[in-house]
Design a protein around this motif. Structure first.
Motif, PDB file in Angstrom:
ATOM      1  N   ALA A 129       0.820  -1.205   0.000  1.00  0.00           N
ATOM      2  CA  ALA A 129       0.000   0.000   0.000  1.00  0.00           C
ATOM      3  C   ALA A 129       0.854   1.254   0.000  1.00  0.00           C
ATOM      4  N   GLY A 130       2.143   1.101   0.238  1.00  0.00           N
ATOM      5  CA  GLY A 130       3.037   2.249   0.239  1.00  0.00           C
ATOM      6  C   GLY A 130       2.601   3.261   1.285  1.00  0.00           C
ATOM      7  N   ALA A 131       2.583   4.511   0.858  1.00  0.00           N
ATOM      8  CA  ALA A 131       2.223   5.583   1.784  1.00  0.00           C
ATOM      9  C   ALA A 131       0.733   5.865   1.770  1.00  0.00           C
ATOM     10  N   THR A 132      -0.058   4.998   1.112  1.00  0.00           N
ATOM     11  CA  THR A 132      -1.494   5.226   1.039  1.00  0.00           C
ATOM     12  C   THR A 132      -2.122   5.138   2.415  1.00  0.00           C
ATOM     13  N   ALA A 133      -2.908   6.084   2.764  1.00  0.00           N
ATOM     14  CA  ALA A 133      -3.570   6.078   4.058  1.00  0.00           C
ATOM     15  C   ALA A 133      -4.646   5.017   4.093  1.00  0.00           C
ATOM     16  N   ALA A 134      -5.152   4.765   5.281  1.00  0.00           N
ATOM     17  CA  ALA A 134      -6.189   3.741   5.416  1.00  0.00           C
ATOM     18  C   ALA A 134      -7.420   4.083   4.601  1.00  0.00           C
ATOM     19  N   GLY A 135      -7.608   5.352   4.268  1.00  0.00           N
ATOM     20  CA  GLY A 135      -8.726   5.740   3.406  1.00  0.00           C
ATOM     21  C   GLY A 135      -9.642   6.720   4.095  1.00  0.00           C
ATOM     22  N   ALA A 136      -9.986   7.764   3.404  1.00  0.00           N
ATOM     23  CA  ALA A 136     -10.936   8.725   3.944  1.00  0.00           C
ATOM     24  C   ALA A 136     -12.349   8.209   3.710  1.00  0.00           C
ATOM     25  N   VAL A 137     -13.287   8.758   4.477  1.00  0.00           N
ATOM     26  CA  VAL A 137     -14.673   8.357   4.325  1.00  0.00           C
ATOM     27  C   VAL A 137     -15.202   8.923   3.012  1.00  0.00           C
ATOM     28  N   VAL A 138     -15.717   8.049   2.172  1.00  0.00           N
ATOM     29  CA  VAL A 138     -16.230   8.464   0.871  1.00  0.00           C
ATOM     30  C   VAL A 138     -17.754   8.501   0.938  1.00  0.00           C
ATOM     31  N   ARG A 170      -9.308   6.094  -5.051  1.00  0.00           N
ATOM     32  CA  ARG A 170      -8.050   6.229  -4.302  1.00  0.00           C
ATOM     33  C   ARG A 170      -8.300   6.359  -2.802  1.00  0.00           C
ATOM     34  N   HIS A 171      -9.448   6.906  -2.402  1.00  0.00           N
ATOM     35  CA  HIS A 171      -9.726   7.136  -0.985  1.00  0.00           C
ATOM     36  C   HIS A 171     -10.536   6.024  -0.338  1.00  0.00           C
ATOM     37  N   ILE A 172     -10.725   4.921  -1.025  1.00  0.00           N
ATOM     38  CA  ILE A 172     -11.431   3.792  -0.416  1.00  0.00           C
ATOM     39  C   ILE A 172     -10.571   3.201   0.699  1.00  0.00           C
ATOM     40  N   THR A 173     -11.211   2.795   1.782  1.00  0.00           N
ATOM     41  CA  THR A 173     -10.509   2.315   2.969  1.00  0.00           C
ATOM     42  C   THR A 173      -9.912   0.930   2.756  1.00  0.00           C
ATOM     43  N   ALA A 174      -8.647   0.776   3.152  1.00  0.00           N
ATOM     44  CA  ALA A 174      -7.982  -0.535   3.195  1.00  0.00           C
ATOM     45  C   ALA A 174      -7.319  -0.651   4.556  1.00  0.00           C
ATOM     46  N   THR A 175      -7.804  -1.523   5.406  1.00  0.00           N
ATOM     47  CA  THR A 175      -7.325  -1.632   6.778  1.00  0.00           C
ATOM     48  C   THR A 175      -5.910  -2.201   6.825  1.00  0.00           C
ATOM     49  N   PRO A 176      -5.182  -1.984   7.909  1.00  0.00           N
ATOM     50  CA  PRO A 176      -3.855  -2.595   8.058  1.00  0.00           C
ATOM     51  C   PRO A 176      -3.895  -4.115   7.966  1.00  0.00           C
ATOM     52  N   GLU A 177      -4.956  -4.725   8.504  1.00  0.00           N
ATOM     53  CA  GLU A 177      -5.070  -6.178   8.433  1.00  0.00           C
ATOM     54  C   GLU A 177      -5.194  -6.651   6.993  1.00  0.00           C
TER      55      GLU A 177
END
Length: 354
Positions: free
Chosen positions: A33-42, A259-266
């Motif tokens: 995921a690189g530096a991609t954040a967990a995802g903002a609420v869309v 791009r802002h869809i959430t992807a959890t650390p798990e």
């Protein structure tokens, strides 16, 4: 992972088959995921709008591609995720028609490059010509400068010409005569490829195959679909009635939503587990690169949006793993698309979801 200059790093298919894949160092954890954040609420209306656009495009493309819904869906996923698509199959099954129909439903520029053994890199990228009136060199852009580039029979060109596409696909730019030119935005390459055992074809280098988000096979149509093809495609152009269903601005907005869809650390940990499994598999000479995890997660985010969700699930990863990862692994025994796909399916089956 060892650097390319390391003597233990396989540098070719032959070397990869005769040597083990280098061990991933614990000091260099690979996070696809690189530096991609967990995802903002869309917002739900934004997701619904992307679903509407993709649904209209899917319906339009299926109207000219009978029985190829899986290929159509993968093409749209790659477009929304900002990736490139490789279509591999025998001639005459609709590879070019799929690429052209995708370009037609997007209201942008579409260029087709017919790759042949005598094609030069300048024929793809363009060339600087001297203008006698202005006494200056002027750049004449090649056909690669388009929103949708159809690279037809890409493996019929020499490796030198194929490599001209690498920078364009990886960085959306081309460096020519010391000057860097940006590609239009959005930019997508849809390449068609004949099986490598056919006469006059060259195997794509691993670095170039790795630039494609997904590789799919069109396959022969069903008997019913082929009858319909004879009924509708003989007397008229199947693309004649196909019209744009969206705009470039909407595609760019849809990509931002994806791009802002959430992807959890798990879930990212699960993606890495799949990548590591390809590198440890005894049947694999060369496993998936970290780029494979990046592309898999991007495609899964697009699939989540098309399914009406603002988050990625393991089911999204598993549904796309074969299409995204199979062409990135090299089996030890035989570099065959079906063998690679079977390896990825086996890895999915035995890799637990935590």
């Amino acid at each position: 992972m060892s650097l390319p200059s390391d003597a233990s790093q396989p540098t070719s298919r032959r070397a990869a088959r005769s040597a083990a894949y280098p061990t991933v160092s614990p000091a260099q954890p690979a996070d696809p995921a690189g530096a991609t954040a967990a995802g903002a609420v869309v917002a739900e209306p934004a997701i619904a709008r992307v679903q509407q656009i993709a649904g209209a495009a899917r319906t339009a493309m299926n109207s000219v591609l009978d029985g190829k819904d899986h290929a159509v869906r993968l093409a749209l996923l790659a477009l929304l995720a900002g990736g490139h698509l490789l279509l591999e199959d025998v001639p005459g099954v609709g590879k070019t028609l799929l690429a052209k129909s995708l370009g037609r439903v997007v209201d942008g520029s579409v260029r087709r490059i017919q790759f042949t053994p005598d094609l030069l890199p300048s024929d793809v990228l363009g060339v600087s010509l001297f203008n006698q009136e202005s006494r200056q060199f002027e750049f004449r852009a090649g056909p690669v400068f388009a929103n949708i580039v159809i690279a037809d029979e890409i493996n019929r060109a020499s490796p030198k010409t194929q490599s001209a596409m690498l920078e364009c696909m990886a960085e959306s730019q081309a460096s020519i005569d010391g000057t860097t030119y940006r590609m239009p935005d959005p930019f997508m390459v849809v390449a068609t490829q004949n099986p490598i055992d056919m006469e006059g074809t060259y195997s794509l280098p691993e670095a170039q195959r790795d630039r494609f988000m997904a590789r799919i096979s069109i396959g022969y149509p069903s008997a019913e679909a082929e009858i319909g093809l004879l009924d509708h495609h003989v007397d008229h152009d199947p693309l004649g009635s196909l019209r744009p269903v969206t705009s470039l601005a909407e595609i760019l907005e849809a990509r931002e939503i994806v791009r802002h869809i959430t992807a959890t650390p798990e879930l990212r940990t699960y993606v890495v587990a799949l990548l590591e499994a390809t590198r440890r598999d005894p049947a694999v000479a060369l496993g998936s690169s970290p780029r494979g995890g990046v592309q898999l997660l991007r495609a899964a985010k697009a699939l989540a949006v098309l399914n009406g969700r603002s988050y990625v699930t393991p089911d999204d990863i598993q549904a796309l793993a074969v299409d995204v990862l199979a062409h990135r692994v090299i089996p030890k025994d035989h570099d065959d698309a079906q063998v690679s796909a079977d390896i990825i399916r086996a890895i999915i089956a035995r890799t637990p979801v935590r």
